[in-house]
Design a protein around this motif. Structure first.
Motif, PDB file in Angstrom:
ATOM      1  N   ASP A 178      -7.036  13.246   1.105  1.00  0.00           N
ATOM      2  CA  ASP A 178      -6.658  12.579  -0.077  1.00  0.00           C
ATOM      3  C   ASP A 178      -5.445  13.116  -0.762  1.00  0.00           C
ATOM      4  OD1 ASP A 178      -9.046  10.970   0.350  1.00  0.00           O
ATOM      5  OD2 ASP A 178     -10.298  12.434  -1.037  1.00  0.00           O
ATOM      6  N   ASP A 179      -5.245  14.332  -0.627  1.00  0.00           N
ATOM      7  CA  ASP A 179      -4.195  14.936  -1.463  1.00  0.00           C
ATOM      8  C   ASP A 179      -2.765  14.729  -0.671  1.00  0.00           C
ATOM      9  OD1 ASP A 179      -5.670  16.165  -3.557  1.00  0.00           O
ATOM     10  OD2 ASP A 179      -6.049  18.071  -2.428  1.00  0.00           O
ATOM     11  N   LEU A 180      -3.082  14.679   0.681  1.00  0.00           N
ATOM     12  CA  LEU A 180      -1.762  14.121   1.746  1.00  0.00           C
ATOM     13  C   LEU A 180      -1.535  12.894   1.615  1.00  0.00           C
ATOM     14  CD1 LEU A 180      -3.112  16.497   4.756  1.00  0.00           C
ATOM     15  CD2 LEU A 180      -1.263  17.012   3.396  1.00  0.00           C
ATOM     16  N   GLN A 181      -2.495  12.194   1.498  1.00  0.00           N
ATOM     17  CA  GLN A 181      -2.015  10.627   1.264  1.00  0.00           C
ATOM     18  C   GLN A 181      -1.496  10.432   0.159  1.00  0.00           C
ATOM     19  OE1 GLN A 181      -5.901   8.925   1.901  1.00  0.00           O
ATOM     20  NE2 GLN A 181      -5.447   8.395   4.062  1.00  0.00           N
ATOM     21  N   GLY A 182      -2.031  11.134  -0.947  1.00  0.00           N
ATOM     22  CA  GLY A 182      -1.131  10.922  -2.376  1.00  0.00           C
ATOM     23  C   GLY A 182       0.314  11.472  -2.374  1.00  0.00           C
ATOM     24  N   PHE A 183       0.433  12.566  -1.785  1.00  0.00           N
ATOM     25  CA  PHE A 183       1.749  13.069  -1.667  1.00  0.00           C
ATOM     26  C   PHE A 183       2.741  12.721  -0.815  1.00  0.00           C
ATOM     27  CE2 PHE A 183       4.930  16.453  -0.645  1.00  0.00           C
ATOM     28  CZ  PHE A 183       5.399  16.697  -2.045  1.00  0.00           C
ATOM     29  N   GLU A 229      -1.270   6.877   5.739  1.00  0.00           N
ATOM     30  CA  GLU A 229      -2.548   6.156   6.063  1.00  0.00           C
ATOM     31  C   GLU A 229      -3.172   7.197   7.041  1.00  0.00           C
ATOM     32  OE1 GLU A 229      -4.032   3.859   4.518  1.00  0.00           O
ATOM     33  OE2 GLU A 229      -2.021   3.923   3.338  1.00  0.00           O
ATOM     34  N   LYS A 230      -2.561   7.632   7.897  1.00  0.00           N
ATOM     35  CA  LYS A 230      -3.215   8.562   9.065  1.00  0.00           C
ATOM     36  C   LYS A 230      -2.641   9.882   9.205  1.00  0.00           C
ATOM     37  CE  LYS A 230      -1.726   5.609  11.938  1.00  0.00           C
ATOM     38  NZ  LYS A 230      -1.395   4.734  13.125  1.00  0.00           N
ATOM     39  N   ILE A 231      -3.389  10.925   9.848  1.00  0.00           N
ATOM     40  CA  ILE A 231      -3.030  12.166  10.218  1.00  0.00           C
ATOM     41  C   ILE A 231      -1.711  12.189  10.835  1.00  0.00           C
ATOM     42  CG2 ILE A 231      -3.507  14.560  11.078  1.00  0.00           C
ATOM     43  CD1 ILE A 231      -6.267  14.017   9.816  1.00  0.00           C
ATOM     44  N   SER A 232      -1.843  11.297  12.045  1.00  0.00           N
ATOM     45  CA  SER A 232      -0.703  11.177  12.871  1.00  0.00           C
ATOM     46  C   SER A 232       0.442  10.663  12.310  1.00  0.00           C
ATOM     47  CB  SER A 232      -1.080  10.075  13.912  1.00  0.00           C
ATOM     48  OG  SER A 232      -1.188   8.812  13.535  1.00  0.00           O
TER      49      SER A 232
END
Length: 99
Positions: free
Chosen positions: A72-77, A81-84
């Motif tokens: 969630d934090d990574l998507q916001g910053f 959409e995906k880790i890849s």
């Protein structure tokens, strides 16, 4: 009265922790002979914190677990959409061509 209660709580906590063995942390050189980079080392651990951090960062399972736990934090910053997508962002930032 306020101070007396405060002192009582501290002395109670001190009596709890006094019976346990005290371990100390040391500052150690991260690179032997180089006096400008230091790390913290717990006597009970095999390596210093900086070395352990780099080991974790080179462990793909650790990174995947970290990314999944913090998606969630990574998507916001990073607006991914995906880790890849993080791989693509890293390569673009470092000017590395993806084959």
């Amino acid at each position: 009265m306020k101070y007396a209660t405060y002192k009582l709580r501290i002395s109670f906590l001190m009596s709890i922790f006094a019976s346990e063995k005290t371990l100390y942390m040391k500052f150690v050189r991260a690179i032997a002979g180089y006096n400008h980079l230091w790390a913290v080392r717990d006597e009970a651990k095999e390596a210093d914190e900086l070395t352990m951090l780099f080991r974790e960062w080179s462990n793909a399972n650790y990174l995947l677990d970290f990314f999944l736990a913090n998606i969630d934090d990574l998507q916001g910053f990073f607006h991914v959409e995906k880790i890849s997508d993080l791989r693509r962002i890293y390569y673009e930032r470092e000017n590395i061509k993806i084959s």
